[in-house]
Design a protein around this motif. Sequence first.
Motif, short mmCIF file in Angstrom:
data_model
loop_
_atom_site.label_atom_id
_atom_site.label_comp_id
_atom_site.label_asym_id
_atom_site.label_seq_id
_atom_site.Cartn_x
_atom_site.Cartn_y
_atom_site.Cartn_z
N PHE A 1 0.84 -1.20 0.00
CA PHE A 1 0.00 0.00 0.00
C PHE A 1 0.87 1.24 0.00
O PHE A 1 2.00 1.23 0.49
CB PHE A 1 -0.90 0.03 1.24
CG PHE A 1 -1.84 -1.14 1.32
CD1 PHE A 1 -2.97 -1.19 0.54
CD2 PHE A 1 -1.55 -2.20 2.17
CE1 PHE A 1 -3.83 -2.28 0.61
CE2 PHE A 1 -2.40 -3.29 2.23
CZ PHE A 1 -3.53 -3.34 1.46
N LYS A 2 0.26 2.29 -0.50
CA LYS A 2 0.96 3.58 -0.54
C LYS A 2 0.37 4.49 0.55
O LYS A 2 -0.83 4.73 0.59
CB LYS A 2 0.76 4.18 -1.92
CG LYS A 2 1.41 5.52 -2.09
CD LYS A 2 1.22 5.98 -3.52
CE LYS A 2 1.37 7.48 -3.59
NZ LYS A 2 1.05 8.00 -4.91
N VAL A 3 1.27 4.96 1.39
CA VAL A 3 0.87 5.85 2.50
C VAL A 3 1.57 7.19 2.28
O VAL A 3 2.76 7.22 2.01
CB VAL A 3 1.30 5.26 3.86
CG1 VAL A 3 0.91 6.18 5.00
CG2 VAL A 3 0.72 3.87 4.06
N MET A 4 0.83 8.29 2.42
CA MET A 4 1.46 9.60 2.24
C MET A 4 1.47 10.38 3.54
O MET A 4 0.49 10.38 4.28
CB MET A 4 0.65 10.42 1.21
CG MET A 4 1.22 10.40 -0.17
SD MET A 4 0.12 11.26 -1.30
CE MET A 4 0.72 12.92 -1.16
N LEU A 5 2.58 11.06 3.79
CA LEU A 5 2.67 11.97 4.94
C LEU A 5 2.46 13.38 4.42
O LEU A 5 3.18 13.82 3.52
CB LEU A 5 4.06 11.87 5.58
CG LEU A 5 4.44 10.51 6.15
CD1 LEU A 5 5.91 10.48 6.53
CD2 LEU A 5 3.59 10.20 7.37
N VAL A 6 1.47 14.07 4.98
CA VAL A 6 1.19 15.44 4.54
C VAL A 6 1.03 16.36 5.75
O VAL A 6 0.79 15.91 6.87
CB VAL A 6 -0.07 15.52 3.63
CG1 VAL A 6 0.17 14.85 2.30
CG2 VAL A 6 -1.29 14.93 4.31
N GLY A 7 1.13 17.65 5.49
CA GLY A 7 1.02 18.66 6.54
C GLY A 7 2.02 19.77 6.28
O GLY A 7 2.91 19.64 5.44
N ASP A 8 1.86 20.86 7.03
CA ASP A 8 2.73 22.03 6.85
C ASP A 8 4.21 21.69 6.93
O ASP A 8 4.60 20.69 7.55
CB ASP A 8 2.42 23.06 7.94
CG ASP A 8 1.21 23.92 7.60
OD1 ASP A 8 0.51 23.61 6.63
OD2 ASP A 8 0.99 24.92 8.33
N SER A 9 5.01 22.56 6.38
CA SER A 9 6.46 22.40 6.49
C SER A 9 6.88 22.49 7.95
O SER A 9 6.32 23.28 8.72
CB SER A 9 7.15 23.51 5.69
OG SER A 9 8.54 23.36 5.78
N SER A 10 7.80 21.63 8.33
CA SER A 10 8.44 21.58 9.67
C SER A 10 7.60 20.92 10.76
O SER A 10 8.00 20.93 11.93
CB SER A 10 8.89 22.98 10.14
OG SER A 10 7.90 23.61 10.90
N VAL A 11 6.47 20.31 10.40
CA VAL A 11 5.68 19.62 11.44
C VAL A 11 6.34 18.31 11.89
O VAL A 11 5.97 17.76 12.93
CB VAL A 11 4.21 19.34 10.98
CG1 VAL A 11 3.46 20.64 10.76
CG2 VAL A 11 4.18 18.46 9.74
#
Length: 252
Positions: free
Chosen positions: A61-71
Motif C-alpha cells: 500500500f501507498k501511504v502519504m505523509l502530509v502537513g505544513d512544512s516543519s511539522v
Amino acid sequence: MSRKKAAKGKAVTNSPSAGSPTGKGAGKAARSSPGIVQMNGVVHPSRPSISSSSEFYDIAFKVMLVGDSSVGKTCLLVRFKDGAFLAGSFISTVGIDFRNKVLNIDGVKVKLQIWDTAGQERFRSVTHAYYRDAHALLLLYDVTNKTSFDNIQAWLTEIHEYAQQDVVLMLLGNKADATHDRVVKREDGERLAKEFGVPFMETSARSGLNVELAFTAVAKELKHRSIKDPTEKFKLQEYVNKEMKGVGCCRS
Ligand SMILES: Nc1nc2c(ncn2[C@@H]2O[C@H](COP(=O)(O)OP(=O)(O)OP(=O)(O)O)[C@@H](O)[C@H]2O)c(=O)[nH]1
Ligand SMILES: [Mg+2]
C-alpha cells in the motif's frame, strides 16, 4: 497467498521548481534524500515494483505523509524506518521521497511504501499529483505551532479534492515531547478530529511516542479492507485508543 519482493526507494528523478516558500520552513536549506520517485511512480496492492531487495511481502500500500512544512513528517518517517531521530538543523524536503517498510500484520506481510511530501507551498502542485494513488494519508500538525493546527482544515479540503474518497486518513499531533513549547492542547486535536470524523493521536518523532502505532494501525486497516475477512473485526480508532500512549509515558 504468494509472496512478492519489496522494492527499495530509488533515486529516479526530481526537479523542484523555483519559487518563494511560504511555509514555516521558508529560507531553510532543502534536502533531497535517496528515495525520490517519478511523478507517475505508483504502487498497487499485490503489484511489486522492480526490486533488488530481498524482503518479501503479500500486499502493498501507498501511504502519504502530509502537513505544513516543519511539522516533522520526515522525522516521523525516519523514526519509523530507522528507529532514530534526525537531530540537528531542519532541512526541508524537496518535492517527494519514499521509503519502504514491510510489517507483519497478523501473519500477513504488509509492505508500506511511505511517501514523504514537502510541506512548503511551492511544492503543493507536485504533492497533488500523488494524492490520487494514496491508500492512506497521515496528516500531521505540530503541537508547538498553532498555524500548522489551524491549517488542518485547509489540508482536509485539499485531501477531499485530490485523494480517493475511501482513503484511510489519520490526524497526528506531532512533537508531543515538547511540553514547554506546546501551544495546541491534546483535547483541541481530539475535538478537531472528532468534528471531521478522523482517527487521532499525538506522536513524537523525537521520543518515538506512538510512531510505530500510527503506521501499524494504518497497515491493519488497509490489510483488513483488502482481505475482507468477515470473521475479522477491526476498528481503527478503537485500536488506536486501546494501544496509544500519552505524553510522559514510558513506551514508544
Ligand atoms: N521536539 C521535536 N522536534 C521535532 C519532532 N519531529 C521533528 N522535529 C523537528 O522539527 C523540525 C522539522 O522536522 P522535519 O521532519 O524535517 O519537518 P517536515 O514536516 O518534514 O518539513 P518539510 O520537509 O519542510 O515539509 C526539525 O528541526 C526536527 O528536528 C518531534 O517529534 N519533536
Ligand atoms: Mg520533510
